[in-house]
Design a protein around this motif. Structure first.
Motif, PDB file in Angstrom:
ATOM      1  N   GLY A  30     -10.627 -13.462  16.349  1.00 43.19           N
ATOM      2  CA  GLY A  30     -11.056 -12.182  16.811  1.00 43.19           C
ATOM      3  C   GLY A  30     -10.954 -11.056  15.659  1.00 43.19           C
ATOM      4  O   GLY A  30     -11.534 -10.079  15.361  1.00 43.19           O
ATOM      5  N   LEU A  31      -9.681 -11.155  14.755  1.00 38.99           N
ATOM      6  CA  LEU A  31      -9.550 -10.271  13.997  1.00 38.99           C
ATOM      7  C   LEU A  31     -10.609 -10.390  12.598  1.00 38.99           C
ATOM      8  O   LEU A  31     -10.920  -9.445  12.197  1.00 38.99           O
ATOM      9  N   THR A  32     -10.725 -11.396  12.355  1.00 37.30           N
ATOM     10  CA  THR A  32     -11.815 -11.787  11.563  1.00 37.30           C
ATOM     11  C   THR A  32     -13.056 -11.408  12.020  1.00 37.30           C
ATOM     12  O   THR A  32     -13.904 -10.563  10.913  1.00 37.30           O
ATOM     13  N   GLY A  33     -13.573 -11.174  13.125  1.00 40.47           N
ATOM     14  CA  GLY A  33     -14.551 -10.924  13.654  1.00 40.47           C
ATOM     15  C   GLY A  33     -14.699  -9.186  13.487  1.00 40.47           C
ATOM     16  O   GLY A  33     -15.738  -8.679  13.196  1.00 40.47           O
ATOM     17  N   LEU A  34     -13.584  -8.592  13.909  1.00 36.41           N
ATOM     18  CA  LEU A  34     -13.587  -7.153  13.772  1.00 36.41           C
ATOM     19  C   LEU A  34     -13.779  -6.645  12.230  1.00 36.41           C
ATOM     20  O   LEU A  34     -14.159  -5.870  11.870  1.00 36.41           O
ATOM     21  N   VAL A  35     -13.036  -7.516  11.336  1.00 37.84           N
ATOM     22  CA  VAL A  35     -13.507  -7.112   9.878  1.00 37.84           C
ATOM     23  C   VAL A  35     -14.995  -7.342   9.568  1.00 37.84           C
ATOM     24  O   VAL A  35     -15.302  -6.477   8.810  1.00 37.84           O
TER      25      VAL A  35
END
Length: 146
Positions: free
Chosen positions: A15-20
């Motif tokens: 999820g964090l990688t996706g937000l970046v």
């Protein structure tokens, strides 16, 4: 029972990688070479050949859109990792290849700049870790079905 449907750390990292990826993809996909300015100043480009710039800008926008789509995939995988596992594995592998392509730059000293070095480190450490964890969850999912 640590089945494939439970992986809070992997899902959070995806999820964090996706937000970046969403942020940086939107920055370039919708802003082109000059960007939207989400990652810093936009005045680093001087156009000397408008026709050539337009062609390259279009290609950069396309690549930014692809990156944005990978972000959407990772965000979706936080809810549907079981269904999206193969696509996530492919996208993670693409990210490692993209990171390795940074090594083709004529001036590798740019990797020492935190704005490049930190993403490069993530591409070489975090992304392979995620690949390994997502792939390992496939084996656990198969075992859980037996």
């Amino acid at each position: 029972m640590q089945g494939s449907s439970r992986q809070p750390v992997v899902r959070a990292l995806l999820g964090l990688t996706g937000l970046v990826a969403l942020t940086t993809g939107a920055n370039v996909g919708f802003g082109g070479i000059a960007t939207l300015g989400l990652e810093g100043p936009r005045d680093f480009v001087q156009i000397t050949d408008p026709a050539s710039f337009a062609v390259h800008d279009s290609h950069v926008r396309y690549l930014g859109g692809l990156w944005f789509a990978i972000g959407l995939l990772f965000i979706a995988s936080t809810a549907w990792l079981d269904r999206l596992r193969q696509a996530v594995l492919a996208a993670l592998a693409f990210m490692v290849i993209g990171g390795l392509s940074r090594l083709s730059a004529p001036d590798l000293s740019v990797l020492a700049d935190p704005l490049v070095g930190m993403p490069f480190a993530a591409e070489m450490i975090l992304i392979p870790f995620l690949f390994w964890r997502v792939r390992a969850s496939m084996a656990r999912a198969s075992e859980d079905r037996l």
